[in-house]
Design a protein around this motif. Structure first.
Motif, PDB file in Angstrom:
ATOM      1  N   SER A 129       0.838  -1.201   0.000  1.00  0.00           N
ATOM      2  CA  SER A 129       0.000   0.000   0.000  1.00  0.00           C
ATOM      3  C   SER A 129       0.875   1.254   0.000  1.00  0.00           C
ATOM      4  O   SER A 129       0.517   2.262  -0.610  1.00  0.00           O
ATOM      5  CB  SER A 129      -0.969  -0.003   1.180  1.00  0.00           C
ATOM      6  OG  SER A 129      -0.275  -0.232   2.392  1.00  0.00           O
ATOM      7  N   SER A 130       2.045   1.206   0.651  1.00  0.00           N
ATOM      8  CA  SER A 130       2.881   2.415   0.662  1.00  0.00           C
ATOM      9  C   SER A 130       3.509   2.688  -0.695  1.00  0.00           C
ATOM     10  O   SER A 130       3.459   3.819  -1.175  1.00  0.00           O
ATOM     11  CB  SER A 130       3.970   2.395   1.736  1.00  0.00           C
ATOM     12  OG  SER A 130       4.053   1.206   2.410  1.00  0.00           O
ATOM     13  N   ALA A 131       4.072   1.665  -1.319  1.00  0.00           N
ATOM     14  CA  ALA A 131       4.649   1.890  -2.653  1.00  0.00           C
ATOM     15  C   ALA A 131       3.562   2.362  -3.613  1.00  0.00           C
ATOM     16  O   ALA A 131       3.802   3.191  -4.490  1.00  0.00           O
ATOM     17  CB  ALA A 131       5.295   0.615  -3.166  1.00  0.00           C
ATOM     18  N   SER A 132       2.342   1.858  -3.426  1.00  0.00           N
ATOM     19  CA  SER A 132       1.247   2.220  -4.313  1.00  0.00           C
ATOM     20  C   SER A 132       0.961   3.723  -4.243  1.00  0.00           C
ATOM     21  O   SER A 132       0.874   4.403  -5.274  1.00  0.00           O
ATOM     22  CB  SER A 132       0.008   1.407  -3.945  1.00  0.00           C
ATOM     23  OG  SER A 132      -1.060   1.725  -4.789  1.00  0.00           O
ATOM     24  N   ALA A 161      12.348   8.074  -1.385  1.00  0.00           N
ATOM     25  CA  ALA A 161      11.389   8.661  -0.429  1.00  0.00           C
ATOM     26  C   ALA A 161      11.138   7.694   0.727  1.00  0.00           C
ATOM     27  O   ALA A 161      11.148   8.079   1.900  1.00  0.00           O
ATOM     28  CB  ALA A 161      10.085   9.005  -1.145  1.00  0.00           C
ATOM     29  N   GLU A 162      10.942   6.432   0.389  1.00  0.00           N
ATOM     30  CA  GLU A 162      10.675   5.411   1.419  1.00  0.00           C
ATOM     31  C   GLU A 162      11.898   5.257   2.351  1.00  0.00           C
ATOM     32  O   GLU A 162      11.765   5.195   3.567  1.00  0.00           O
ATOM     33  CB  GLU A 162      10.349   4.084   0.722  1.00  0.00           C
ATOM     34  CG  GLU A 162      10.139   2.917   1.639  1.00  0.00           C
ATOM     35  CD  GLU A 162       8.687   2.672   2.010  1.00  0.00           C
ATOM     36  OE1 GLU A 162       7.790   2.945   1.206  1.00  0.00           O
ATOM     37  OE2 GLU A 162       8.466   2.195   3.142  1.00  0.00           O
ATOM     38  N   ASN A 163      13.092   5.219   1.763  1.00  0.00           N
ATOM     39  CA  ASN A 163      14.314   5.011   2.560  1.00  0.00           C
ATOM     40  C   ASN A 163      14.660   6.234   3.395  1.00  0.00           C
ATOM     41  O   ASN A 163      14.910   6.138   4.590  1.00  0.00           O
ATOM     42  CB  ASN A 163      15.519   4.709   1.658  1.00  0.00           C
ATOM     43  CG  ASN A 163      15.421   3.370   0.919  1.00  0.00           C
ATOM     44  OD1 ASN A 163      16.226   3.078   0.058  1.00  0.00           O
ATOM     45  ND2 ASN A 163      14.436   2.541   1.224  1.00  0.00           N
ATOM     46  N   GLN A 175       8.113  -0.688  -5.402  1.00  0.00           N
ATOM     47  CA  GLN A 175       7.884   0.469  -6.271  1.00  0.00           C
ATOM     48  C   GLN A 175       8.006   0.052  -7.739  1.00  0.00           C
ATOM     49  O   GLN A 175       7.254   0.522  -8.591  1.00  0.00           O
ATOM     50  CB  GLN A 175       8.896   1.578  -5.956  1.00  0.00           C
ATOM     51  CG  GLN A 175       8.682   2.274  -4.617  1.00  0.00           C
ATOM     52  CD  GLN A 175       9.250   1.489  -3.436  1.00  0.00           C
ATOM     53  OE1 GLN A 175       9.890   0.449  -3.592  1.00  0.00           O
ATOM     54  NE2 GLN A 175       9.002   1.988  -2.230  1.00  0.00           N
ATOM     55  N   PHE A 176       8.940  -0.845  -8.021  1.00  0.00           N
ATOM     56  CA  PHE A 176       9.132  -1.294  -9.407  1.00  0.00           C
ATOM     57  C   PHE A 176       7.893  -2.036  -9.907  1.00  0.00           C
ATOM     58  O   PHE A 176       7.395  -1.787 -11.006  1.00  0.00           O
ATOM     59  CB  PHE A 176      10.378  -2.178  -9.516  1.00  0.00           C
ATOM     60  CG  PHE A 176      10.933  -2.245 -10.901  1.00  0.00           C
ATOM     61  CD1 PHE A 176      11.972  -1.419 -11.283  1.00  0.00           C
ATOM     62  CD2 PHE A 176      10.399  -3.117 -11.840  1.00  0.00           C
ATOM     63  CE1 PHE A 176      12.487  -1.451 -12.581  1.00  0.00           C
ATOM     64  CE2 PHE A 176      10.896  -3.155 -13.141  1.00  0.00           C
ATOM     65  CZ  PHE A 176      11.947  -2.327 -13.513  1.00  0.00           C
ATOM     66  N   ALA A 177       7.400  -2.945  -9.089  1.00  0.00           N
ATOM     67  CA  ALA A 177       6.236  -3.743  -9.503  1.00  0.00           C
ATOM     68  C   ALA A 177       5.012  -2.851  -9.700  1.00  0.00           C
ATOM     69  O   ALA A 177       4.256  -3.011 -10.663  1.00  0.00           O
ATOM     70  CB  ALA A 177       5.945  -4.815  -8.460  1.00  0.00           C
ATOM     71  N   VAL A 178       4.858  -1.904  -8.791  1.00  0.00           N
ATOM     72  CA  VAL A 178       3.694  -1.009  -8.842  1.00  0.00           C
ATOM     73  C   VAL A 178       3.778  -0.098 -10.065  1.00  0.00           C
ATOM     74  O   VAL A 178       2.784   0.167 -10.741  1.00  0.00           O
ATOM     75  CB  VAL A 178       3.649  -0.183  -7.521  1.00  0.00           C
ATOM     76  CG1 VAL A 178       2.763   1.024  -7.654  1.00  0.00           C
ATOM     77  CG2 VAL A 178       3.216  -1.066  -6.363  1.00  0.00           C
TER      78      VAL A 178
END
Ligand code: GLA
Length: 388
Positions: A129-132, A161-163, A175-178
């Motif tokens: 949900s976060s990467a999305s 951003a996440e890191n 993030q790549f998959a999304v």
């Protein structure tokens, strides 16, 4: 859905022109777990459910964000000149971190926007949900401000951003998959080089069934970071002893077996063993899938779970109970935990004719063991994040 969300946007923000809509999926990883930050292979696919955004550009520098999933928090506001992590902004720190990263990278974001989000992926359940919401924000920025940037670059910014902004040391898989997902395909991604290929997932008379443990994940982020550090320490130990690698993913199982005696710490050795064997399993599994040998693919999924349970130790009672119950079903071809672990979801391949029994029996056994109610989703593989 979009019509309903747009009506809600108008009600919340009292604006009704120049409204645009966007969608970004969740993801499920089929095999290759905890390999991304080890420079190995992953094999995720985007789902056909995810996060929607209804957006309207503003003329000033303010952002106003509202999520139907967190209605209690109301409208969260911040300004382009003050993009700092703020605990009270809760979920809005994800989009905020992405905007900040774009600015840091020199992109011009001249003004803010109003946005209403709605996600139909369970939050914090290992389906990204976060990467999305991160990639969704990137797609919104690109579209509203005509930014010259491609999806892979945006994916990298979202990981930053996440890191850096959120403080979770995650790899690039989610993030790549999304961002790069493709309908009916999984992505075989080499996380070291970011080379990737789409592999059609043709399951014929079978389905991908996701089961959510519905367990709150607690200290998952710190445990995740610990696993990552163990692997990095193992690399350092090997390098001190003449092995010259940046990531564990560079070693085949055979190569690893020759040098693993250098790793004296038992826990570190187990973590490294998982990283290396899982990477090899992912590569082998994809070859079987390409040959339409779903049975062997499923067996490798089972082995992946065992390695995550015994060597990487990221499963726990809930995930193990769900997977073990899945293994007992006649219709199950393979089952494993998916995502970071410590709660979250499992992914199974199940014969269509047995899906109802699977859901009934696995749900019952899981409840008996844990007292928790599992939720089940039939996953269709969808496309990556986009403007609607
Ligand atoms: C989380 C992280 C990913 C990956 C998985 C485990 O989803 O965000 O980068 O490390 O865990 O495979």
């Amino acid at each position: 859905m979009i019509i309903k969300l747009t009506e809600h946007f108008k009600e919340i923000f009292k604006q009704d022109d120049n409204i645009e809509s966007f969608f970004s999926p969740g993801r499920v990883n089929l095999i290759g777990e905890h390999t991304d930050y080890n420079g190995g292979f992953v094999f995720p696919c985007a789902l056909d459910f995810g996060t929607y955004a209804i957006v309207r550009q503003r003329e000033d520098k303010n952002f106003r964000m509202y999520s139907e999933n967190f209605e209690d928090l109301g409208i969260i506001e911040f300004n382009l000149d003050n993009l700092v992590y703020d605990k009270k902004d809760d979920w809005a720190n994800y989009p905020k971190g992405v905007i900040k990263t774009f600015l840091d990278k020199g992109f011009k974001v001249p003004n803010g926007f109003d946005v209403l989000f709605f996600g139909n992926i369970p939050n914090g359940a290992g389906l990204s949900s976060s990467a999305s919401i991160e990639v969704l924000t990137a797609v919104i920025l690109k579209s509203l401000f005509n930014l010259d940037i491609d999806m892979v670059e945006m994916v990298k910014y979202c990981q930053i951003a996440e890191n850096k902004f959120i403080g979770v040391n995650s790899g690039i898989m989610d993030q790549f998959a999304v961002g790069m997902g493709k309908k009916d395909n999984a992505i075989l991604l080499d996380c070291n080089t970011l080379n990737f290929t789409y592999v059609p997932v043709k399951l014929k008379d079978m389905s991908i069934v996701i089961a959510n443990t519905n367990k709150k994940r607690g200290l998952a982020d710190s445990k995740y970071n610990e696993r990552r550090s163990s692997c990095e320490e193992a690399v350092a130990v090997l390098n001190k002893n003449g092995v010259n690698i940046k990531y564990l993913g560079e070693l085949t199982v055979e190569e690893f077996n020759k040098v693993k005696h250098f790793i004296k710490d038992e826990e570190q050795l187990k973590r490294a063993t998982h990283a290396v064997t899982e990477n090899e399993r992912a590569k082998v599994a994809v070859e079987f899938l390409k040959k339409d040998d779903i049975k062997t693919f499923g067996e490798l999924m089972n082995k992946s779970h065992i390695s995550l349970r015994d060597d990487y130790e990221v499963t726990g009672l809930e995930l193990d109970s769900l997977v073990e119950a899945a293994w007992e079903e006649v219709g199950t071809v393979g089952a494993r935990m998916t995502g970071a672990g410590f709660g979250g979801c499992t992914v199974s391949i199940v014969k269509n004719s047995e899906v109802d029994n699977f859901i009934k029996n696995v749900g019952k056994k899981y409840k008996e063991k844990t007292g928790l109610e599992a939720s089940f989703y039939i996953a269709n593989i969808g496309d990556g994040a986009r403007k609607l």
